[in-house]
Design an enzyme around this catalytic site. Sequence first.
Site, PDB file in Angstrom:
ATOM      1  CB  ILE A 154      -1.022   0.046   1.178  1.00 53.17           C
ATOM      2  CG1 ILE A 154      -1.729  -1.227   1.298  1.00 53.17           C
ATOM      3  CG2 ILE A 154      -1.758   1.205   1.340  1.00 53.17           C
ATOM      4  CD1 ILE A 154      -2.547  -1.635   0.109  1.00 53.17           C
ATOM      5  CD  GLU A 155       4.803   1.377  -3.132  1.00 51.42           C
ATOM      6  OE1 GLU A 155       4.644   2.064  -4.163  1.00 51.42           O
ATOM      7  OE2 GLU A 155       5.416   0.388  -3.057  1.00 51.42           O
ATOM      8  CG  LEU A 156      -0.807   5.276  -4.497  1.00 53.95           C
ATOM      9  CD1 LEU A 156      -1.621   4.844  -5.728  1.00 53.95           C
ATOM     10  CD2 LEU A 156      -0.022   6.403  -4.740  1.00 53.95           C
TER      11      LEU A 156
END
Length: 301
Positions: A154-156
């Site tokens: 999860i990067e956003l």
Amino acid sequence: MSNIKFPKHVLFFVFLLIFLLNQSSDAYGGIAIYWGQNGNEGNLSSTCATGRYAYVNVAFLVKFGNGQTPELNLAGHCNPAANTCTHFGSQVKDCQSRGIKVMLSLGGGIGNYSIGSREDAKVVANYLWNNFLGGKSSSRPLGDAVLDGIDFNIELGSPQYYDDLARFLSKYGVRGRKVYLTGAPQCPFPDRLMGSALDTELFDYVWVQFYNNAPCQYTSGNTKSLFDSWNTWTTSVTAQKIFLGLPAASQAAGSGYIPPDILISQILPTLKESKKYGGIMLWSKFWDDQNGYSSSILASV
Ligand SMILES: *[C@@H]1O[C@H](CO)[C@@H](O)[C@H](O)[C@H]1NC(C)=O
Ligand SMILES: *[C@@H]1O[C@H](CO)[C@@H](O)[C@H](O)[C@H]1NC(C)=O
């Protein structure tokens, strides 16, 4: 020659010793690889046939949550919209038959994903169970292959409800075959988006991204920031194993590349002092092919 008879307790200790020696030879780490974001990196079967990887993260499910129809993106490998990725199902099974664990990776650096509520987390978990894990659906993107687990990359977006998602996914594993949970947080601790998910203590393998993260990655001649961060991760996160996540080539990330000889001589010996050490994660199969990174380090991991 007379028969030498050992007392039973001596034999017991000999067997115990042999058992313990075998255990320690299993204590070596493995390499986790991200596959899926470059059509020129070979298929899944050939990736697993290299014998270099113990874990493959199929990247990425780029859209999910908030009522959106989930969307797999495997770049040039196939077109999920035209249902042409299903042939990778038999390749997933091929990898698994070699003892390699295959995860579906959620998220990534592009896409549109977030989870709107606890109820939404349940909906997403149910979708993942039915479409990639042990459940049933008429539209499984990778066919009937049952993946080993779900990788959180999860990067956003928002950090909310990923802890709920982890809990719901983990519950499916209690009823049927175990659902492995893995995650790829950034090295600044705690991870801004995945911290609460990791706090559930439900994760099996955590491959921390020690790249594109100046405060905690390796810089030429300086291992201190990396070791400090590694120490924080291995002592603060409850997971079976923690991995050092690295770019497989200098072009694979903005920063954080560690030349193989430096990794082997200056970094791995310290990492292995932790019982939590699980090995190395690499981004990505494509860049690993270009640079031969995993081949260079495999014997030392
Ligand atoms: C995977 O790639 C290899 C190497 O290019 C090829 O020989 C093999 O046929 C491919 N496997 C499948 C199942 O497409
Ligand atoms: C992302 O999804 C939300 C709904 O969840 C939507 O409102 C938004 O337009 C989408 N953004 C893009 C770039 O697709």
